[in-house]
Design an enzyme around this catalytic site. Structure first.
Site, PDB file in Angstrom:
ATOM      1  N   TYR A  53       0.834  -1.204   0.000  1.00  0.00           N
ATOM      2  CA  TYR A  53       0.000   0.000   0.000  1.00  0.00           C
ATOM      3  C   TYR A  53       0.866   1.251   0.000  1.00  0.00           C
ATOM      4  CZ  TYR A  53      -3.905  -3.066   1.479  1.00  0.00           C
ATOM      5  OH  TYR A  53      -4.862  -4.031   1.575  1.00  0.00           O
ATOM      6  N   PRO A 212     -16.526  -4.221   2.357  1.00  0.00           N
ATOM      7  CA  PRO A 212     -17.848  -4.541   2.905  1.00  0.00           C
ATOM      8  C   PRO A 212     -18.991  -3.783   2.234  1.00  0.00           C
ATOM      9  CG  PRO A 212     -16.642  -3.139   4.413  1.00  0.00           C
ATOM     10  CD  PRO A 212     -15.663  -3.554   3.356  1.00  0.00           C
ATOM     11  N   LEU A 213     -18.672  -2.664   1.569  1.00  0.00           N
ATOM     12  CA  LEU A 213     -19.701  -1.900   0.854  1.00  0.00           C
ATOM     13  C   LEU A 213     -19.614  -2.119  -0.654  1.00  0.00           C
ATOM     14  CD1 LEU A 213     -19.678   1.489   2.824  1.00  0.00           C
ATOM     15  CD2 LEU A 213     -20.970  -0.598   3.279  1.00  0.00           C
ATOM     16  N   GLY A 215     -17.294  -1.578  -2.977  1.00  0.00           N
ATOM     17  CA  GLY A 215     -16.865  -0.417  -3.760  1.00  0.00           C
ATOM     18  C   GLY A 215     -17.830   0.749  -3.715  1.00  0.00           C
ATOM     19  N   GLY A 216     -18.649   0.827  -2.671  1.00  0.00           N
ATOM     20  CA  GLY A 216     -19.593   1.925  -2.514  1.00  0.00           C
ATOM     21  C   GLY A 216     -21.001   1.613  -2.973  1.00  0.00           C
ATOM     22  N   LEU A 217     -21.211   0.493  -3.673  1.00  0.00           N
ATOM     23  CA  LEU A 217     -22.549   0.161  -4.178  1.00  0.00           C
ATOM     24  C   LEU A 217     -23.555  -0.023  -3.048  1.00  0.00           C
ATOM     25  CD1 LEU A 217     -22.171  -2.314  -7.183  1.00  0.00           C
ATOM     26  CD2 LEU A 217     -22.725   0.113  -7.217  1.00  0.00           C
ATOM     27  N   LEU A 218     -23.079  -0.500  -1.895  1.00  0.00           N
ATOM     28  CA  LEU A 218     -23.970  -0.741  -0.761  1.00  0.00           C
ATOM     29  C   LEU A 218     -23.971   0.427   0.224  1.00  0.00           C
ATOM     30  CD1 LEU A 218     -22.908  -4.448  -0.172  1.00  0.00           C
ATOM     31  CD2 LEU A 218     -25.099  -3.673  -1.109  1.00  0.00           C
ATOM     32  N   GLY A 219     -23.350   1.523  -0.160  1.00  0.00           N
ATOM     33  CA  GLY A 219     -23.204   2.663   0.749  1.00  0.00           C
ATOM     34  C   GLY A 219     -24.119   3.829   0.455  1.00  0.00           C
TER      35      GLY A 219
END
Length: 323
Positions: A53, A212-213, A215-219
């Site tokens: 990273y 957990p989201l 890539g933001g789709l579940l956010g």
């Protein structure tokens, strides 16, 4: 904050894991410091990083940022369960990647220097190494443990049979082996329920979900689309279009429950028995504080059943192989 043991180990970790991949890439060093301080204030003691990273700062950059944060003192290192990873090539020269005994030794020492610490709590294999035998990997890790440089070993992106093979090799050597596995796991991506989770539970390995989201789709992406003049484009738009019906139903259900979709997605993972804690990777302080809200979300049996109806990945569970 809620706490649990990491897999079958006696190590106590927070139910949320602070992911640092954005430090040095999306978040500047000063902002990264503030987020890490806020994590400790909220009771988050489990931090995850990797030697690769760094983003624009280059490989190793994120570990260096964390090391400079530790160097400020104030018990920062002592309060942190520190997890990092190795596998990816750090440069083009041979033996500067993968899981050979040579690279494990070199990569570990390099991470310790960048992190300005003398030990890693959880040293993780970022990917399976198909070219290195487990006896070599475990011998190198045994040495690292004996030297006091590593306390526990974990994996990431392993298949179920990889976990089983790794643990069998460790047992032959009377070594602890793996205590955790980082996998892609969320409401939209539940394929690890097929074999990885059963293998992990059988071997006492805690699951640490990344993305957990998704890539933001579940956010709450639909609300963000409505409230912003910026439209979703590229691969993100393709993913949203492919799952739009599910995302819309999920957003409506979140409204019904009185929570944000992202809170529901994180809370769902916290309700899964195999999960130690999902990795949250905030770029801003606002994203960090919003993620902590998920700890206060309780999903009853009816709510969990509704989410299974919207996101039916559970139907791939091992029991469905046969009658």
């Amino acid at each position: 904050m809620q706490y649990t043991h990491l897999g079958r180990s006696g190590l106590t970790v927070s139910r949320l894991v602070l992911g640092t991949m954005n430090f040095g890439m999306e978040a500047e060093e000063a902002d990264s410091f503030r987020i890490m301080d806020a994590a400790h204030e909220a009771g988050v003691n489990f931090f995850d990083t990797a030697n690769r990273y760094g983003g624009k700062t280059g490989p190793g950059g994120t570990e260096s940022i964390i090391g400079r944060w530790f160097a400020q003192g104030g018990g920062r290192r002592e309060k942190t369960v520190l997890a990092t990873k190795l596998y990816g090539d750090m440069d083009e020269w041979p033996n500067n990647g993968k899981l050979s005994a040579l690279n494990i030794r070199r990569a570990l020492d390099a991470s310790l220097r960048r992190l300005q610490t003398d030990y890693i709590d959880l040293y993780q294999f970022h990917h399976i190494d198909r070219g290195t035998p487990w006896d070599e990997i475990w011998q190198a890790m045994e040495v690292a443990v004996q030297q006091g440089k590593v306390l526990y070993a974990g994996s990431s992106n392993f298949a179920g049979w990889h976990l089983a093979t790794a643990q069998e090799a460790a047992r032959r050597r009377d070594f602890t082996g793996l205590v955790s596995e980082q996998s892609l796991y969320n409401l939209l991506e539940r394929s690890i329920e097929l074999e990885v989770i059963p293998a992990a539970q059988h071997n006492g390995i805690g699951i640490i979900p990344w993305s957990p989201l998704h890539g933001g789709l579940l956010g709450g992406v639909l609300k963000k689309e409505r409230d912003s003049s910026r439209r979703t484009t590229g691969r993100a738009k393709e993913a949203l279009d492919a799952h739009r019906e599910q995302i819309e139903r999920d957003a409506d259900f979140a409204d019904e429950l009185g929570h944000e979709p992202g809170d529901i997605a994180l809370a769902w993972l916290l309700h899964q028995p195999a999960v130690t804690g999902p990795i949250i990777g905030p770029r801003t302080m606002e994203q960090f504080t919003s993620a902590v809200r998920a700890l206060d979300v309780h999903l009853d049996a009816d709510a969990l059943a509704k989410l299974d109806e919207i996101f039916p990945g559970h139907r791939t569970a091992p029991e469905d192989y046969a009658w």
